[in-house]
Motif scaffolding. Structure first.
Motif, PDB file in Angstrom:
ATOM      1  N   PRO A 153      41.500  40.163  35.553  1.00 26.48           N
ATOM      2  CA  PRO A 153      42.773  40.366  36.727  1.00 26.48           C
ATOM      3  C   PRO A 153      43.603  38.580  37.300  1.00 26.48           C
ATOM      4  O   PRO A 153      44.404  39.288  37.289  1.00 26.48           O
ATOM      5  CB  PRO A 153      41.613  40.595  37.854  1.00 26.48           C
ATOM      6  N   THR A 186      36.206  43.771  36.030  1.00 26.78           N
ATOM      7  CA  THR A 186      37.550  43.467  36.666  1.00 26.78           C
ATOM      8  C   THR A 186      37.045  43.562  37.773  1.00 26.78           C
ATOM      9  O   THR A 186      37.115  42.553  38.833  1.00 26.78           O
ATOM     10  CB  THR A 186      38.186  44.664  35.772  1.00 26.78           C
ATOM     11  N   LEU A 190      37.937  40.801  41.084  1.00 23.58           N
ATOM     12  CA  LEU A 190      39.477  41.043  42.084  1.00 23.58           C
ATOM     13  C   LEU A 190      39.056  40.327  43.345  1.00 23.58           C
ATOM     14  O   LEU A 190      40.320  40.330  44.133  1.00 23.58           O
ATOM     15  CB  LEU A 190      38.828  42.399  42.415  1.00 23.58           C
ATOM     16  N   VAL A 272      44.133  45.608  46.376  1.00 24.91           N
ATOM     17  CA  VAL A 272      44.802  45.188  45.007  1.00 24.91           C
ATOM     18  C   VAL A 272      43.289  46.066  44.785  1.00 24.91           C
ATOM     19  O   VAL A 272      43.698  46.114  43.508  1.00 24.91           O
ATOM     20  CB  VAL A 272      42.934  43.548  45.108  1.00 24.91           C
ATOM     21  N   ARG A 273      42.968  47.193  45.154  1.00 25.83           N
ATOM     22  CA  ARG A 273      41.457  47.658  45.324  1.00 25.83           C
ATOM     23  C   ARG A 273      43.103  49.466  44.427  1.00 25.83           C
ATOM     24  O   ARG A 273      42.588  49.286  43.404  1.00 25.83           O
ATOM     25  CB  ARG A 273      40.880  48.542  46.134  1.00 25.83           C
ATOM     26  N   TYR A 276      43.490  48.408  41.203  1.00 32.78           N
ATOM     27  CA  TYR A 276      43.143  48.262  39.844  1.00 32.78           C
ATOM     28  C   TYR A 276      42.268  49.333  40.451  1.00 32.78           C
ATOM     29  O   TYR A 276      41.112  49.601  40.285  1.00 32.78           O
ATOM     30  CB  TYR A 276      42.154  47.415  39.937  1.00 32.78           C
TER      31      TYR A 276
END
Length: 302
Positions: A153, A186, A190, A272-273, A276
């Protein structure tokens, strides 16, 4: 070393987290967390593997690696993993009760280092002739880092072999080895995307100022929790470590820094979650599907 390389895929990416990050299991009922009703994964992914499930997976992987290496003439003991990893804090130590018991966890870190130094797999590997060491590493991790890749990331690509005992064990458990490799790395990387944003936020900086004033009132002059961490090597006694930790945690609550950091972490982390969400869902799906396979491995072993 053999043990470090045996867990290289599991550890890859973990080092990107700050050493003061708390390690707590995800909860399916925490708003915004993977698998929660309001998460980007949707209702079909609400069952999050428990801490016990994750331990089953790690233990089963070790057993499969050991069987694979022994079949090729190498000694290897499936490692006993600790039930609870050391607790970590990304912004400020904020748990007074924990601080009273553990200080900053320095004793536990030393115990972990001692266990690693005494690991029988490390001793075995160091005792092998150079050519056998090379063969052991190839058997464990594959001859060349080819076949698996994951784009991180934060940038860059991690590659590894899709051959060797580690890859074979993970393929047995997770089925989709490439999917597991990419999704897991990944997810493990994060937090570096949003922790710096929390630290740079004006609300966080103001709260740190209040924390510093509280600490000064208790006789500890540190501008930031990071500055305190840098001074820890100079703390000579266990009692002094605990006093400092308790003061930090107390001021984290009194100044509002703990609450501010928690709120900002939730806000920036959710962004961010969401970005992704697909990789998070893949990691959870493959882990859930692997748990029954891990139990089968464990049940056929004494």
């Amino acid at each position: 070393m053999l043990v470090l390389l045996a867990t290289a895929l599991a550890a890859a990416g973990c080092g990107a987290d700050r050493p003061d990050r708390p390690d707590r299991p995800d909860r399916a009922d925490r708003p915004g967390s993977p698998g929660s009703p309001g998460s980007p994964e949707g209702a079909g992914a609400r069952v999050v593997p428990s801490a016990a499930d994750r331990r089953y997976l790690k233990r089963a992987e070790q057993i499969l690696i050991a069987e694979c290496l022994r079949a090729q003439g190498f000694a290897y003991e499936a490692r006993t993993l600790p039930d609870e990893p050391p607790r970590r804090f990304p912004y400020v130590l904020d748990d007074v009760a924990w601080a009273r018991r553990h200080g900053y966890g320095l004793d536990e870190e030393r115990r972990i280092a001692a266990r690693k130094a005494a690991d029988p797999n490390e001793r075995y590997f160091r005792g092998l002739p150079p050519e056998r060491q090379k063969a052991a590493l190839a058997a464990l991790n594959g001859a060349r880092p080819e076949g698996l890749s994951a784009r991180m990331p934060g940038g860059g690509v991690v590659v590894a072999s899709d051959e060797g005992c580690t890859a074979r064990a993970q393929r047995r458990l997770y089925g989709d080895l490439q999917g597991w490799f990419a999704a897991r790395l990944t997810v493990a990387n994060l937090t570096p995307l949003y922790v710096p944003k929390v630290r740079e936020d004006p609300e966080f900086r103001r709260a740190v100022g209040g924390w510093a004033r509280c600490m000064a009132g208790r006789g500890h002059r540190y501008a930031t929790p990071d500055a305190l961490r840098e001074a820890l090597p100079g703390v000579r006694t266990r009692a002094a470590e605990i006093r400092l930790a308790v003061a930090e945690a107390g001021c984290a609550g009194e100044s509002g820094l703990a609450a501010t950091a928690k709120a900002l972490d939730a806000r920036y982390g959710a962004e961010v979650r969401r970005r992704y969400a697909g990789q998070i869902a893949t990691e959870l799906r493959l882990a859930r599907a692997a748990v029954p396979r891990a139990r089968e491995v464990l049940h056929r072993r004494p």
